[in-house]
Design a protein around this motif. Structure first.
Motif, PDB file in Angstrom:
ATOM      1  N   PHE A 107     -52.780 -14.167   5.554  1.00 51.46           N
ATOM      2  CA  PHE A 107     -51.971 -14.051   6.771  1.00 51.46           C
ATOM      3  C   PHE A 107     -50.558 -14.577   6.539  1.00 51.46           C
ATOM      4  CE2 PHE A 107     -50.325 -15.857  10.707  1.00 51.46           C
ATOM      5  CZ  PHE A 107     -50.327 -14.734  11.508  1.00 51.46           C
ATOM      6  N   ILE A 108     -50.453 -15.718   5.862  1.00 55.34           N
ATOM      7  CA  ILE A 108     -49.134 -16.287   5.578  1.00 55.34           C
ATOM      8  C   ILE A 108     -48.327 -15.341   4.691  1.00 55.34           C
ATOM      9  CG2 ILE A 108     -47.953 -18.182   4.382  1.00 55.34           C
ATOM     10  CD1 ILE A 108     -50.306 -19.975   5.358  1.00 55.34           C
ATOM     11  N   TRP A 109     -48.940 -14.820   3.635  1.00 56.77           N
ATOM     12  CA  TRP A 109     -48.262 -13.892   2.732  1.00 56.77           C
ATOM     13  C   TRP A 109     -47.803 -12.632   3.476  1.00 56.77           C
ATOM     14  CZ3 TRP A 109     -45.532 -12.448  -1.149  1.00 56.77           C
ATOM     15  CH2 TRP A 109     -45.580 -11.154  -1.628  1.00 56.77           C
ATOM     16  N   THR A 110     -48.665 -12.092   4.329  1.00 57.85           N
ATOM     17  CA  THR A 110     -48.321 -10.889   5.073  1.00 57.85           C
ATOM     18  C   THR A 110     -47.197 -11.165   6.070  1.00 57.85           C
ATOM     19  OG1 THR A 110     -50.593 -10.111   4.826  1.00 57.85           O
ATOM     20  CG2 THR A 110     -49.262  -9.035   6.515  1.00 57.85           C
ATOM     21  N   VAL A 158     -39.494 -10.442   5.704  1.00 56.10           N
ATOM     22  CA  VAL A 158     -38.531  -9.916   4.727  1.00 56.10           C
ATOM     23  C   VAL A 158     -38.157  -8.480   5.077  1.00 56.10           C
ATOM     24  CG1 VAL A 158     -38.241  -9.239   2.313  1.00 56.10           C
ATOM     25  CG2 VAL A 158     -39.197 -11.471   2.868  1.00 56.10           C
ATOM     26  N   LEU A 159     -39.141  -7.661   5.427  1.00 54.93           N
ATOM     27  CA  LEU A 159     -38.840  -6.288   5.834  1.00 54.93           C
ATOM     28  C   LEU A 159     -37.975  -6.272   7.095  1.00 54.93           C
ATOM     29  CD1 LEU A 159     -42.231  -4.445   5.218  1.00 54.93           C
ATOM     30  CD2 LEU A 159     -40.065  -4.057   4.044  1.00 54.93           C
ATOM     31  N   LEU A 165     -45.352  -2.118   1.265  1.00 59.03           N
ATOM     32  CA  LEU A 165     -46.592  -2.392   1.991  1.00 59.03           C
ATOM     33  C   LEU A 165     -47.819  -2.225   1.093  1.00 59.03           C
ATOM     34  CD1 LEU A 165     -45.837  -0.770   5.460  1.00 59.03           C
ATOM     35  CD2 LEU A 165     -45.871  -3.196   4.854  1.00 59.03           C
ATOM     36  N   LEU A 166     -47.769  -1.280   0.178  1.00 59.58           N
ATOM     37  CA  LEU A 166     -48.847  -1.143  -0.794  1.00 59.58           C
ATOM     38  C   LEU A 166     -48.917  -2.381  -1.686  1.00 59.58           C
ATOM     39  CD1 LEU A 166     -51.058   0.652  -2.015  1.00 59.58           C
ATOM     40  CD2 LEU A 166     -49.304   1.620  -3.506  1.00 59.58           C
ATOM     41  N   PHE A 167     -47.764  -2.879  -2.102  1.00 61.35           N
ATOM     42  CA  PHE A 167     -47.696  -4.091  -2.908  1.00 61.35           C
ATOM     43  C   PHE A 167     -48.266  -5.290  -2.140  1.00 61.35           C
ATOM     44  CE2 PHE A 167     -45.236  -7.857  -4.247  1.00 61.35           C
ATOM     45  CZ  PHE A 167     -45.650  -7.927  -5.571  1.00 61.35           C
ATOM     46  N   VAL A 168     -47.920  -5.402  -0.857  1.00 66.21           N
ATOM     47  CA  VAL A 168     -48.445  -6.492  -0.027  1.00 66.21           C
ATOM     48  C   VAL A 168     -49.965  -6.403   0.054  1.00 66.21           C
ATOM     49  CG1 VAL A 168     -48.527  -7.400   2.340  1.00 66.21           C
ATOM     50  CG2 VAL A 168     -46.343  -6.813   1.300  1.00 66.21           C
ATOM     51  N   ILE A 220     -51.559  -7.484  -3.293  1.00 66.98           N
ATOM     52  CA  ILE A 220     -51.499  -8.935  -3.443  1.00 66.98           C
ATOM     53  C   ILE A 220     -52.521  -9.609  -2.527  1.00 66.98           C
ATOM     54  CG2 ILE A 220     -50.023 -10.977  -3.151  1.00 66.98           C
ATOM     55  CD1 ILE A 220     -49.375  -9.337  -5.628  1.00 66.98           C
ATOM     56  N   ASN A 221     -52.705  -9.080  -1.312  1.00 69.01           N
ATOM     57  CA  ASN A 221     -53.731  -9.622  -0.416  1.00 69.01           C
ATOM     58  C   ASN A 221     -55.117  -9.518  -1.038  1.00 69.01           C
ATOM     59  OD1 ASN A 221     -52.241 -10.591   1.724  1.00 69.01           O
ATOM     60  ND2 ASN A 221     -52.248  -8.643   2.813  1.00 69.01           N
ATOM     61  N   MET A 222     -55.414  -8.401  -1.667  1.00 68.17           N
ATOM     62  CA  MET A 222     -56.711  -8.244  -2.314  1.00 68.17           C
ATOM     63  C   MET A 222     -56.867  -9.230  -3.468  1.00 68.17           C
ATOM     64  SD  MET A 222     -57.118  -4.080  -2.210  1.00 68.17           S
ATOM     65  CE  MET A 222     -57.984  -4.085  -3.724  1.00 68.17           C
ATOM     66  N   ILE A 223     -55.816  -9.412  -4.253  1.00 68.58           N
ATOM     67  CA  ILE A 223     -55.857 -10.357  -5.372  1.00 68.58           C
ATOM     68  C   ILE A 223     -56.071 -11.774  -4.852  1.00 68.58           C
ATOM     69  CG2 ILE A 223     -54.448 -11.411  -7.182  1.00 68.58           C
ATOM     70  CD1 ILE A 223     -53.212  -8.588  -7.590  1.00 68.58           C
ATOM     71  N   ILE A 224     -55.347 -12.137  -3.800  1.00 70.68           N
ATOM     72  CA  ILE A 224     -55.504 -13.473  -3.211  1.00 70.68           C
ATOM     73  C   ILE A 224     -56.935 -13.672  -2.747  1.00 70.68           C
ATOM     74  CG2 ILE A 224     -54.905 -14.879  -1.192  1.00 70.68           C
ATOM     75  CD1 ILE A 224     -52.047 -13.742  -1.426  1.00 70.68           C
ATOM     76  N   TYR A 225     -57.472 -12.704  -2.023  1.00 69.06           N
ATOM     77  CA  TYR A 225     -58.815 -12.843  -1.459  1.00 69.06           C
ATOM     78  C   TYR A 225     -59.866 -13.012  -2.545  1.00 69.06           C
ATOM     79  CZ  TYR A 225     -62.901 -12.095   1.409  1.00 69.06           C
ATOM     80  OH  TYR A 225     -64.108 -12.249   2.039  1.00 69.06           O
TER      81      TYR A 225
END
Length: 69
Positions: free
Chosen positions: A11-14, A20-21, A43-46, A49-54
């Motif tokens: 959530f923080i990363w998103t 930024v956008l 948005l694909l990059f975000v 990264i969310n999947m990697i974090i999880y």
């Protein structure tokens, strides 16, 4: 507990990514093709990264639906 921690960090990363956008005025230029492609890639990059974090935080825990005896 790891799920809640991972979701919080995601959530923080998103939220940071959305800010930024917003500061780049992406919400005002989304109809231009170059901006639309850039926004889509970011948005694909975000999401990636969310999947990697999880999966880095939770490991194999999300797959354990039932505790074995």
């Amino acid at each position: 507990m790891k799920n809640i921690q991972a979701i919080s960090i995601m959530f923080i990363w998103t939220a940071i990514s959305i800010l930024v956008l917003y500061f780049f005025d992406a919400h005002n230029h989304y109809r231009q093709i170059s901006w639309a492609i850039g926004i889509a890639i970011s948005l694909l990059f975000v999401h990636m990264i969310n999947m990697i974090i999880y999966f880095n935080i939770t490991g194999k825990e999300p797959y354990k639906w039932f505790k074995s005896s």
